[in-house]
Design an enzyme around this catalytic site. Structure first.
Site, PDB file in Angstrom:
ATOM      1  CD  GLU A  35      -3.072  -0.267   0.035  1.00 47.28           C
ATOM      2  OE1 GLU A  35      -3.066   0.087  -1.173  1.00 47.28           O
ATOM      3  OE2 GLU A  35      -3.718  -1.243   0.453  1.00 47.28           O
ATOM      4  CG  HIS A  36      -0.099   4.896   0.428  1.00 47.71           C
ATOM      5  ND1 HIS A  36      -0.502   6.036  -0.215  1.00 47.71           N
ATOM      6  CD2 HIS A  36      -1.143   4.500   1.186  1.00 47.71           C
ATOM      7  CE1 HIS A  36      -1.740   6.331   0.158  1.00 47.71           C
ATOM      8  NE2 HIS A  36      -2.164   5.408   1.004  1.00 47.71           N
ATOM      9  N   GLY A 125     -13.312   3.052  -1.538  1.00 47.01           N
ATOM     10  CA  GLY A 125     -11.883   2.821  -1.731  1.00 47.01           C
ATOM     11  C   GLY A 125     -11.615   1.526  -2.454  1.00 47.01           C
ATOM     12  CB  SER A 127     -10.451   0.858  -7.633  1.00 47.99           C
ATOM     13  OG  SER A 127      -9.210   1.156  -7.135  1.00 47.99           O
ATOM     14  CB  SER A 129     -11.942   6.791  -9.648  1.00 47.57           C
ATOM     15  OG  SER A 129     -11.433   6.481  -8.401  1.00 47.57           O
ATOM     16  CD  GLU A 161      -7.918   8.685 -10.262  1.00 50.47           C
ATOM     17  OE1 GLU A 161      -8.589   7.947 -11.011  1.00 50.47           O
ATOM     18  OE2 GLU A 161      -8.083   8.737  -9.049  1.00 50.47           O
ATOM     19  CG  ASP A 173      -6.299   2.015  -7.505  1.00 52.57           C
ATOM     20  OD1 ASP A 173      -5.686   1.165  -6.840  1.00 52.57           O
ATOM     21  OD2 ASP A 173      -6.679   3.098  -7.052  1.00 52.57           O
TER      22      ASP A 173
HETATM   23  C1  GLA Z   1      -5.130   4.693  -4.261  1.00 49.19           C
HETATM   24  C2  GLA Z   1      -4.354   5.042  -5.526  1.00 49.19           C
HETATM   25  C3  GLA Z   1      -3.344   3.946  -5.871  1.00 49.19           C
HETATM   26  C4  GLA Z   1      -2.482   3.582  -4.663  1.00 49.19           C
HETATM   27  C5  GLA Z   1      -3.336   3.354  -3.420  1.00 49.19           C
HETATM   28  C6  GLA Z   1      -2.506   3.177  -2.172  1.00 49.19           C
HETATM   29  O1  GLA Z   1      -5.942   3.588  -4.472  1.00 49.19           O
HETATM   30  O2  GLA Z   1      -5.223   5.237  -6.612  1.00 49.19           O
HETATM   31  O3  GLA Z   1      -2.556   4.351  -6.973  1.00 49.19           O
HETATM   32  O4  GLA Z   1      -1.511   4.546  -4.430  1.00 49.19           O
HETATM   33  O5  GLA Z   1      -4.238   4.426  -3.192  1.00 49.19           O
HETATM   34  O6  GLA Z   1      -1.756   2.019  -2.250  1.00 49.19           O
END
Ligand code: GLA
Length: 387
Positions: A35-36, A125, A127, A129, A161, A173
């Site tokens: 994540e991140h 969260g 995704s 989008s 995006e 995503d």
């Molecule tokens: C969002 C972003 C991704 C990623 C995550 C965290 O979903 O769209 O690109 O950075 O946060 O892992």
């Protein structure tokens, strides 16, 4: 809603025509670990879900692009010459962003009618989008025979995006929803885009997603702040090693050079990104060798690092995770996605799933006043044409 019902809604809205209505689908995603790390050039390990966004689409003879959704009231009818204007914070900016990226690459838009329908829980969260972006890209590519490679459409979704919507997201995503495969997770190197589809052999266990249902007010600006903090860490570390991304450093190298980062907050952001990257590789190794306990432990470590070093969790996500971990049979629990609200994902022994839902929901409500929702994840395929 099934395929025919969506197409019928389309015809009800836009009227009959001699042209057929085509239907496309793109899933949402859940990230299991990593994540991140994507915008830090690291590894991620997401999978596509069976819920997502449908798009019914048909060319028209009018010089306008019409966009509507069965989910919200807002709809738009945009003259071909005005497609480059962002419309407030409306959902149509996602498909518009994709159209703009395609135009930059030579696409000549014509009149088209689009009706979206999504069954991804709103602002969860998971995704929604990226799902809208990919369903738009895949549909337009097919309808106008643009013949883009799928990974190019993934990049176009991300660019939409970044450039149109204004979120500096990484590629995870869009990649997950564009390239997902049923019952597999994607081990993706976000720098090189090398990837491997790893079978989700978790027999006896389920992935349970829990939605905080927390309104995610400032999530986009806080997200961009984290991206900037990681870039600041890269600059601070460059005297030690010429890196472009944090994920180019190992944990050991980081320990050696972390003193170069004078800002303590920036140091902790970098520590998360670098150690999370290592955890992701270890987790994939553990899954492949059938060591689910180790996989679960790494999920736990990931959450704790996102809570303490990256500071993207908050009371709601932390409560769901803490309560879930109290249930015997839960071997890993963490937030998934950007954070600041959204969902958690837990690895749960099959026989413990009911108990988790029965006990965690009320405990969460007691602390936060919010009602959580639970879904047993069904790992599906990436975006494609349905009809
Ligand atoms: C969002 C972003 C991704 C990623 C995550 C965290 O979903 O769209 O690109 O950075 O946060 O892992």
């Amino acid at each position: 809603m099934n395929n025919t019902e969506i197409i019928n809604k389309f015809i009800e809205k836009y009227g009959p025509s001699t042209e057929d209505v085509a239907l496309f689908f793109s899933p949402g995603r859940v990230n299991l670990i990593g994540e991140h790390t994507d915008y830090n050039g690291g590894y991620v390990f997401p999978c596509a879900l069976s819920f997502g966004t449908y798009l019914a689409i048909r060319k028209s003879t009018q010089p306008v692009v019409r966009m509507a959704t069965l989910n919200f009231d807002f709809e738009a009818s945009i003259p071909i010459g005005e497609l480059d204007r962002k419309i407030g914070d409306e959902w149509v900016n996602y498909p518009l962003g994709v159209i703009n990226e395609l135009v930059k690459r030579g696409f000549k838009p014509s009149g088209v009618d689009m009706l979206f329908y999504g069954n991804i829980p709103n602002k969860s969260g998971l995704s929604s989008s990226a799902s809208i972006e990919l369903v738009t890209g895949v549909a337009i590519d097919d309808l106008y025979q643009l013949a883009y490679d799928r990974i190019e459409l993934v990049k176009i979704g991300r660019a939409a995006e970044n450039n149109f919507v204004g979120v500096n997201c990484g590629i995870m995503d869009q990649f997950a929803v564009g390239m997902g495969k049923k019952n597999h997770a994607i081990y993706l190197n976000c720098d090189t885009l090398d990837y491997e589809l790893v079978p989700m052999n978790i027999s006896g266990y389920k992935l349970v997603i829990a939605n905080t249902n927390k309104p995610r007010g400032l999530a986009d600006s806080k997200y961009n702040e984290r991206v900037a903090e990681c870039q600041a860490a890269v600059v601070a570390l460059q005297p030690a090693k010429k890196i472009q991304y944090l994920a180019e450093l190992t944990g050991a190298e980081f320990t050696e050079h972390q003193h170069l980062i004078k800002d303590e907050t920036v140091m902790r952001r970098a520590r998360h990104a670098i150690l999370e990257n290592e955890r992701t590789s270890l987790a994939v190794k553990a899954l492949k060798s059938g060591d689910l306990k180790q996989f679960g432990q790494l999920m736990n470590d990931s959450h704790d690092s996102l809570r303490d070093d990256y500071e993207v969790t908050g009371l709601e996500l932390d409560t769901l995770v803490a309560e879930s971990r109290k249930i015997p049979g839960v071997i890993g629990s963490r937030m998934t996605g950007a954070g600041f609200g959204g969902c958690t994902v837990s690895l749960v022994a099959e026989e413990a799933v009911d108990e988790l839902i029965r006990r965690v929901g009320p405990a969460y409500q007691k602390v936060t006043g919010l009602t959580a929702e639970f879904y047993v994840a069904d790992i599906g395929d990436g975006a494609g044409r349905k009809v």
